[in-house]
Design a protein around this motif. Structure first.
Motif, PDB file in Angstrom:
ATOM      1  N   THR A 326      -2.406  23.131  13.861  1.00 45.07           N
ATOM      2  CA  THR A 326      -1.393  22.288  13.800  1.00 45.07           C
ATOM      3  C   THR A 326      -1.778  20.891  13.492  1.00 45.07           C
ATOM      4  OG1 THR A 326       1.101  21.943  14.432  1.00 45.07           O
ATOM      5  CG2 THR A 326      -0.649  22.004  16.012  1.00 45.07           C
ATOM      6  N   ASP A 327      -0.973  20.140  13.138  1.00 43.16           N
ATOM      7  CA  ASP A 327      -1.358  18.584  12.533  1.00 43.16           C
ATOM      8  C   ASP A 327      -0.210  17.640  13.212  1.00 43.16           C
ATOM      9  OD1 ASP A 327      -3.624  19.651  11.054  1.00 43.16           O
ATOM     10  OD2 ASP A 327      -1.794  20.328   9.989  1.00 43.16           O
ATOM     11  N   VAL A 328      -0.562  16.613  13.851  1.00 43.61           N
ATOM     12  CA  VAL A 328       0.106  15.471  14.253  1.00 43.61           C
ATOM     13  C   VAL A 328      -0.378  14.158  13.770  1.00 43.61           C
ATOM     14  CG1 VAL A 328       1.546  14.207  15.965  1.00 43.61           C
ATOM     15  CG2 VAL A 328       1.173  16.512  16.243  1.00 43.61           C
ATOM     16  N   GLY A 329       0.394  13.233  13.090  1.00 50.09           N
ATOM     17  CA  GLY A 329      -0.162  12.026  12.447  1.00 50.09           C
ATOM     18  C   GLY A 329       0.697  11.083  13.089  1.00 50.09           C
ATOM     19  N   GLY A 330       0.231   9.822  13.077  1.00 54.91           N
ATOM     20  CA  GLY A 330       1.392   8.662  13.516  1.00 54.91           C
ATOM     21  C   GLY A 330       0.736   7.365  12.976  1.00 54.91           C
ATOM     22  N   PHE A 331       1.785   6.572  13.215  1.00 57.09           N
ATOM     23  CA  PHE A 331       1.434   4.893  12.786  1.00 57.09           C
ATOM     24  C   PHE A 331       1.037   4.134  13.915  1.00 57.09           C
ATOM     25  CE2 PHE A 331       4.030   0.690  12.577  1.00 57.09           C
ATOM     26  CZ  PHE A 331       3.112  -0.055  11.783  1.00 57.09           C
ATOM     27  N   VAL A 332      -0.119   3.521  13.821  1.00 55.44           N
ATOM     28  CA  VAL A 332      -0.850   2.883  14.722  1.00 55.44           C
ATOM     29  C   VAL A 332      -0.588   1.028  14.469  1.00 55.44           C
ATOM     30  CG1 VAL A 332      -2.788   2.669  16.163  1.00 55.44           C
ATOM     31  CG2 VAL A 332      -2.220   4.862  15.383  1.00 55.44           C
ATOM     32  N   PRO A 333       0.233   0.362  14.781  1.00 50.84           N
ATOM     33  CA  PRO A 333       0.279  -0.938  14.540  1.00 50.84           C
ATOM     34  C   PRO A 333      -1.133  -1.771  14.726  1.00 50.84           C
ATOM     35  CG  PRO A 333       2.179  -0.358  15.893  1.00 50.84           C
ATOM     36  CD  PRO A 333       1.154   0.707  16.037  1.00 50.84           C
ATOM     37  N   LYS A 334      -2.108  -1.449  15.746  1.00 47.22           N
ATOM     38  CA  LYS A 334      -3.140  -1.965  15.918  1.00 47.22           C
ATOM     39  C   LYS A 334      -4.332  -1.916  14.634  1.00 47.22           C
ATOM     40  CE  LYS A 334      -3.507  -1.237  20.867  1.00 47.22           C
ATOM     41  NZ  LYS A 334      -4.463  -0.647  21.753  1.00 47.22           N
ATOM     42  N   GLY A 386       5.815   7.334   1.777  1.00 47.71           N
ATOM     43  CA  GLY A 386       6.407   7.292   3.290  1.00 47.71           C
ATOM     44  C   GLY A 386       6.312   5.861   4.052  1.00 47.71           C
ATOM     45  N   ILE A 387       6.107   4.737   3.246  1.00 43.89           N
ATOM     46  CA  ILE A 387       5.841   3.409   3.826  1.00 43.89           C
ATOM     47  C   ILE A 387       6.967   3.007   4.610  1.00 43.89           C
ATOM     48  CG2 ILE A 387       6.532   2.052   1.726  1.00 43.89           C
ATOM     49  CD1 ILE A 387       4.188   0.241   2.594  1.00 43.89           C
ATOM     50  N   GLN A 388       8.219   3.456   4.139  1.00 46.98           N
ATOM     51  CA  GLN A 388       9.527   3.005   4.767  1.00 46.98           C
ATOM     52  C   GLN A 388       9.464   3.545   6.049  1.00 46.98           C
ATOM     53  OE1 GLN A 388       9.086   5.367   2.246  1.00 46.98           O
ATOM     54  NE2 GLN A 388      10.247   7.183   3.073  1.00 46.98           N
ATOM     55  N   GLU A 389       8.818   4.558   6.693  1.00 45.31           N
ATOM     56  CA  GLU A 389       8.656   4.979   7.821  1.00 45.31           C
ATOM     57  C   GLU A 389       8.059   4.340   8.868  1.00 45.31           C
ATOM     58  OE1 GLU A 389      10.448   7.588   8.789  1.00 45.31           O
ATOM     59  OE2 GLU A 389      10.994   8.197   6.705  1.00 45.31           O
ATOM     60  N   GLN A 390       7.151   3.062   8.195  1.00 44.26           N
ATOM     61  CA  GLN A 390       6.490   2.230   8.969  1.00 44.26           C
ATOM     62  C   GLN A 390       7.066   0.757   8.925  1.00 44.26           C
ATOM     63  OE1 GLN A 390       2.684   2.572   6.958  1.00 44.26           O
ATOM     64  NE2 GLN A 390       2.244   4.557   7.974  1.00 44.26           N
ATOM     65  N   GLN A 391       8.462   0.828   8.682  1.00 37.26           N
ATOM     66  CA  GLN A 391       9.181  -0.662   8.519  1.00 37.26           C
ATOM     67  C   GLN A 391       8.450  -1.174   7.468  1.00 37.26           C
ATOM     68  OE1 GLN A 391       7.575   0.257  12.191  1.00 37.26           O
ATOM     69  NE2 GLN A 391       9.660   1.418  11.880  1.00 37.26           N
ATOM     70  N   GLY A 392       8.009  -0.691   6.374  1.00 41.82           N
ATOM     71  CA  GLY A 392       7.697  -1.295   5.372  1.00 41.82           C
ATOM     72  C   GLY A 392       8.426  -0.747   4.134  1.00 41.82           C
ATOM     73  N   GLY A 393       8.080  -1.535   2.871  1.00 42.68           N
ATOM     74  CA  GLY A 393       8.820  -0.975   1.581  1.00 42.68           C
ATOM     75  C   GLY A 393       9.520  -2.087   1.092  1.00 42.68           C
ATOM     76  N   GLY A 394      10.308  -2.019  -0.049  1.00 43.04           N
ATOM     77  CA  GLY A 394      11.025  -2.851  -0.710  1.00 43.04           C
ATOM     78  C   GLY A 394      10.595  -2.739  -2.186  1.00 43.04           C
ATOM     79  N   TYR A 395      10.545  -3.972  -2.855  1.00 39.37           N
ATOM     80  CA  TYR A 395      10.377  -4.022  -4.211  1.00 39.37           C
ATOM     81  C   TYR A 395       9.328  -5.055  -4.579  1.00 39.37           C
ATOM     82  CZ  TYR A 395      14.411  -1.048  -4.614  1.00 39.37           C
ATOM     83  OH  TYR A 395      15.282  -0.264  -4.517  1.00 39.37           O
ATOM     84  N   ASP A 402       2.987  -5.281   1.624  1.00 37.05           N
ATOM     85  CA  ASP A 402       3.189  -4.187   2.646  1.00 37.05           C
ATOM     86  C   ASP A 402       2.169  -3.004   2.492  1.00 37.05           C
ATOM     87  OD1 ASP A 402       5.003  -5.545   3.844  1.00 37.05           O
ATOM     88  OD2 ASP A 402       6.727  -4.281   3.247  1.00 37.05           O
ATOM     89  N   TYR A 403       1.853  -2.550   1.141  1.00 41.18           N
ATOM     90  CA  TYR A 403       0.876  -1.526   0.985  1.00 41.18           C
ATOM     91  C   TYR A 403      -0.346  -2.016   1.453  1.00 41.18           C
ATOM     92  CZ  TYR A 403       3.664   1.789  -1.794  1.00 41.18           C
ATOM     93  OH  TYR A 403       4.322   2.513  -2.233  1.00 41.18           O
ATOM     94  N   ARG A 404      -0.868  -3.306   1.314  1.00 45.58           N
ATOM     95  CA  ARG A 404      -2.055  -3.983   1.864  1.00 45.58           C
ATOM     96  C   ARG A 404      -1.983  -3.825   3.255  1.00 45.58           C
ATOM     97  NH1 ARG A 404      -1.007  -7.434  -2.665  1.00 45.58           N
ATOM     98  NH2 ARG A 404      -2.504  -6.906  -4.477  1.00 45.58           N
ATOM     99  N   ARG A 405      -0.961  -4.148   4.093  1.00 41.88           N
ATOM    100  CA  ARG A 405      -0.798  -4.665   5.439  1.00 41.88           C
ATOM    101  C   ARG A 405      -0.889  -3.194   6.133  1.00 41.88           C
ATOM    102  NH1 ARG A 405       3.646  -7.485   8.202  1.00 41.88           N
ATOM    103  NH2 ARG A 405       2.075  -7.604   9.738  1.00 41.88           N
ATOM    104  N   TYR A 406      -0.301  -2.167   5.537  1.00 41.65           N
ATOM    105  CA  TYR A 406      -0.045  -0.696   6.392  1.00 41.65           C
ATOM    106  C   TYR A 406      -1.287   0.144   5.852  1.00 41.65           C
ATOM    107  CZ  TYR A 406       4.468  -2.268   7.954  1.00 41.65           C
ATOM    108  OH  TYR A 406       5.671  -2.852   8.512  1.00 41.65           O
ATOM    109  N   TYR A 407      -2.231  -0.293   4.908  1.00 41.74           N
ATOM    110  CA  TYR A 407      -3.328   0.411   4.394  1.00 41.74           C
ATOM    111  C   TYR A 407      -4.104   0.941   5.505  1.00 41.74           C
ATOM    112  CZ  TYR A 407      -7.126   1.448   1.169  1.00 41.74           C
ATOM    113  OH  TYR A 407      -7.989   2.460   0.389  1.00 41.74           O
ATOM    114  N   THR A 473       3.101   5.468  17.066  1.00 43.33           N
ATOM    115  CA  THR A 473       4.328   6.300  17.197  1.00 43.33           C
ATOM    116  C   THR A 473       4.153   7.411  16.269  1.00 43.33           C
ATOM    117  OG1 THR A 473       5.661   4.291  17.319  1.00 43.33           O
ATOM    118  CG2 THR A 473       6.702   6.384  16.701  1.00 43.33           C
ATOM    119  N   PRO A 474       4.217   8.705  16.932  1.00 47.88           N
ATOM    120  CA  PRO A 474       3.824   9.953  16.151  1.00 47.88           C
ATOM    121  C   PRO A 474       4.942  10.166  15.237  1.00 47.88           C
ATOM    122  CG  PRO A 474       3.678  10.427  18.551  1.00 47.88           C
ATOM    123  CD  PRO A 474       4.288   9.020  18.318  1.00 47.88           C
ATOM    124  N   TRP A 475       4.730  10.810  13.962  1.00 40.67           N
ATOM    125  CA  TRP A 475       5.390  10.905  13.082  1.00 40.67           C
ATOM    126  C   TRP A 475       6.285  12.397  13.258  1.00 40.67           C
ATOM    127  CZ3 TRP A 475       1.109  10.236   9.135  1.00 40.67           C
ATOM    128  CH2 TRP A 475       0.858   8.978   8.918  1.00 40.67           C
TER     129      TRP A 475
END
Length: 563
Positions: A326-334, A386-395, A402-407, A473-475
Motif C-alpha cells: 500500500t502507498d501513502v504520499g503527502g504534501f510537506v511545506p518544508k 493535483g497542484i490544487q490540493e496543495q493550495q496552488g494553481g490558477g492560470y 506555483d509549479y516552481r514553488r511546489y516542485y 499533510t497526507p493525501w
C-alpha cells in the motif's frame, strides 16, 4: 502439426532469460555446458535500445504510458498487465493482475533493483510463529551464493547489523537527498529504523561496467550497464563463452517426457510465424516466472502425469503469494521553494526502512519494509497534476510560479510486506480459454487473510504518522476496513512466488532443496516458483542466489554423468 527439431540437442534448455534463467545460463556456460535459452519475447540490449538520455519533450506523448509500456513510453520493460493474444482469467469475486515481460532479460528490465537478502528467520518462519511451512534449507546454505552474487553484480548499502536483514558485501551508498534527510529525522523521532537503501546499482566500477553517473533514469534501462539487468550482466557474458544459443520469440508450450520418465526437451511456438519446434536436452530448467512455470507444468500432461508434469503432489500452481503493498504520499511545506541543485541520484531511493518491530506486541505476524519516494523528478506527462490540493494553481504566470514553488514538495512511502501462503490463492488451467497459439491459459484464485489486512492497516498508520511528523499533510483519508485498508490486489506488486514450492516431502511439494522436481530428476525450477514462503524483502536477490546454487548442482551432476 509435427514440431520441427533443433539440429543439435542442448545439454540444458532453459525457459526464460530473466533473473533465474539468466543466472542459470551464466553459471552453466561458465562451467562449459552447452545451453539453449528460450525467451518468449524479442531481443533487447539496454546499451543500444534504452531511451535513458531522451528528454520527455522529444516525444509528443511526453513520456505517457503505452500499451506495451504501462510504466511510461521510455520505460525499459516491454510487457504489461494485458498482452494482446495472451489472456488470463480470474475467478469471479477475486482480484488479481498478472504482469508479464516480453523481452530478453524479462522482469529484470522492470525491477527497481532493491536487493535484499532473506534472513535466517525467513527460511524458518514457521518455527517462530507456527504459520505456513519452513523451507528445507537454511540461510547458511544460501549465504555463500548471496556472496557470489554480490561480488558479480554489485550492490550498495551499509552495515547495519540487523539480525533478520543480513548485511551484504556492499559498495558505498549514495548520500541521502534533501527530502530523505527529513525522512530520516522523522523516522528517528518515531523510533523507526531508517538506513541507506540496498540497490544493485554500481557506485564503484566493476570489470566492464562503469559506476553510476546519477542521471536517475534506471527504469529506462542503463546504457552504461551501471545498474543490473540480466540482459547484459548475465546473458551477454554467457553468449561470449560460445556455449549459449539464445532463441527469442519462443513461447514454450510443453515440457516433453521420454519413455524413461525423464524430461526429453521442450516444445515451443515461434511467435513470429506460429510454427512449432522441439529442442531435445539432457536437462530442462524452468525459469519463466512463478506463474508461467506453473502454467507450463500444468499444460505438460502425459499418461504418467495426467494432472501436469511433476504434479503427483497436486501442489503445482498452489500456495501462490505476492508481496503485500500500500502507498501513502503527502504534501510537506518544508520542501517548498527549493534551492536549485543537482540531487538526481540513482533511479531509486537512497534510504529505506527494514522491519523494526516485535510481532509479539502486534496483532499480525511477520512484517514489511518501507520504500521512500519523492523529490524533484524529471518533469514529464502528468507533471504537476493535483497542484490544487496543495493550495496552488490558477492560470498563467501565477500557475507557473506555483509549479516552481511546489516542485518536489512531497514525500511518499510504499510498504512491501510478507503474505503467508494460504489454500485460497492459486492458479489452475482455465478449461475454456486458450491464447493465440492455442495454449490453455491460467485462471487465478486469490484471497488475503486478516494477517495481510492488519499488516497493511499498520503500514497506512505508520506512513501517515511519518508524514505528519515531517510537518506534512497526507493525501486522502485512511482507507477503511471495507476497502481492505488500501491493500494492493494480488499480483499488482509483481512479486508472485510459489506454484512449485520447495519441500522435503514429495507428497506436499514439487521440488527438493536443489530445486529439482521430486518426480522428474532432470527437471529443475529456477525462478520464484520454488519459494516455500514470502518474506518482507523483494525476492529477486534470492531468486538469483538459489538459481546459482541450483546451477552449480546441475553442472556437478552433468559432469559426473548422474543426470
Amino acid at each position: 502439426m509435427r514440431p520441427s527439431k533443433q539440429s543439435s540437442p542442448a545439454d540444458v534448455v532453459i525457459v526464460g532469460s530473466g533473473a533465474g534463467g539468466g543466472m542459470a545460463a551464466y553459471v552453466l556456460t561458465k562451467a562449459g555446458i552447452n545451453v539453449t535459452v528460450l525467451e518468449a519475447g524479442g531481443p533487447w540490449d539496454n546499451t543500444t535500445d534504452s531511451a535513458m538520455f531522451t528528454w520527455p519533450y522529444d516525444s509528443p506523448r511526453r513520456g505517457a504510458s503505452t500499451k506495451e509500456r504501462p510504466f511510461g513510453e521510455f520505460d525499459g520493460c516491454i510487457g504489461g498487465w494485458d498482452i494482446p493474444g495472451e489472456p488470463y482469467t480470474v475467478a469471479p469475486g477475486n482480484r488479481f493482475r498478472w504482469w508479464r515481460a516480453r523481452m530478453v532479460g524479462g522482469r529484470t528490465n522492470h525491477w527497481g533493483r532493491i536487493s535484499l537478502r532473506f534472513g535466517p528467520r525467513d527460511f524458518k518462519a514457521k518455527t517462530f510463529d507456527g504459520l505456513g511451512d519452513d523451507w528445507p534449507i537454511s540461510y547458511d546454505q544460501v549465504s555463500p551464493y548471496y556472496d557470489k552474487l554480490e561480488q558479480l553484480v554489485g550492490v550498495f548499502g551499509s552495515k547495519a547489523n540487523i539480525p533478520n536483514a543480513p548485511d551484504s558485501i556492499f559498495l558505498p551508498p549514495p548520500k541521502p537527498r534533501c527530502y530523505e534527510l527529513l525522512v530520516q529525522q522523522a523516522a528517528r523521532r518515531l523510533n523507526v529504523t531508517c538506513v541507506p537503501s540496498r540497490l544493485s546499482i554500481l557506485t564503484r566500477p566493476l570489470p566492464g561496467r562503469a559506476a553510476c553517473h546519477y542521471c536517475g533514469q534506471c527504469n529506462r534501462g542503463c546504457k552504461t550497464n551501471s545498474n543490473f539487468s540480466s540482459t547484459n550482466v548475465l546473458v551477454a557474458p554467457a553468449l561470449k563463452t560460445g556455449k549459449l544459443t539464445l532463441v527469442t520469440n519462443a513461447m514454450a508450450r510443453e515440457v516433453t517426457l521420454g519413455k524413461d520418465g525423464r524430461a526429453s526437451g521442450v516444445t515451443y511456438v515461434d511467435t513470429k510465424d506460429g510454427s512449432e519446434h522441439h529442442i531435445d536436452s539432457r536437462v530442462v530448467v524452468l525459469a519463466a516466472s512463478a506463474c508461467e512455470t506453473s502454467r507450463l507444468l500444468l499444460n505438460s500432461k502425459s499418461p504418467s502425469f495426467p494432472n501436469g508434469l511433476a504434479n503427483g503432489s497436486g501442489t503445482v500452481g498452489k500456495y501462490l503469494t505476492d508481496t503485500t503493498g500500500t502507498d501513502v504520499g503527502g504534501f510537506v511545506p518544508k520542501l517548498m521553494d527549493p534551492v536549485p541543485h543537482n540531487h538526481d541520484g540513482v533511479g531509486g531511493m537512497h534510504v529505506y526502512m527494514p522491519w523494526w518491530l516485535d510481532n509479539k506486541k502486534l496483532d499480525f505476524p511477520r512484517g514489511y519494509h518501507i520504500e521512500v519516494w519523492g523529490g524533484t523528478g524529471l518533469p514529464e506527462a502528468g507533471f504537476g497534476g493535483g497542484i490544487q490540493e496543495q493550495q496552488g494553481g490558477g492560470y498563467g504566470k501565477q500557475l507557473k510560479n506555483d509549479y516552481r514553488r511546489y516542485y518536489g514538495a512531497y514525500v511518499g512511502f510504499s510498504g512491501r510486506g510478507e503474505m503467508i501462503p494460504n489454500d485460497g490463492s492459486y492458479c489452475e488451467v482455465d478449461p475454456r480459454v486458450v491464447d493465440k497459439w492455442g495454449i490453455p491459459v491460467l485462471r487465478f484464485h486469490w484471497q488475503f487473510t486478516d494477517h495481510e489486512y492488519l499488516q497493511v492497516k499498520h503500514m497506512q498508520e505508520t506512513f501517515r504518522a511519518l508524514i505528519t511528523e515531517m510537518g506534512g499533510t497526507p493525501w486522502g483519508n485512511m482507507p477503511s476496513k471495507e476497502d481492505g485498508y488500501g491493500i494492493a490486489p494480488g499480483g499488482v506488486i509483481i512479486h508472485e512466488l510459489g506454484g512449485a514450492r520447495m519441500g522435503a516431502d514429495p507428497k506436499t511439494s514439487v521440488v527438493n532443496s536443489n530445486c529439482q522436481t521430486h518426480e522428474v530428476k532432470n527437471l529443475f525450477v529456477a525462478d520464484g516458483a520454488p519459494f516455500t514462503s514470502q518474506a518482507d524483502k523483494n525476492p529477486t536477490w534470492t531468486i538469483m542466489a538459489l538459481s546459482w546454487r541450483t546451477s552449480e548442482y546441475i553442472a556437478t551432476q552433468l559432469k559426473a554423468r548422474t543426470l
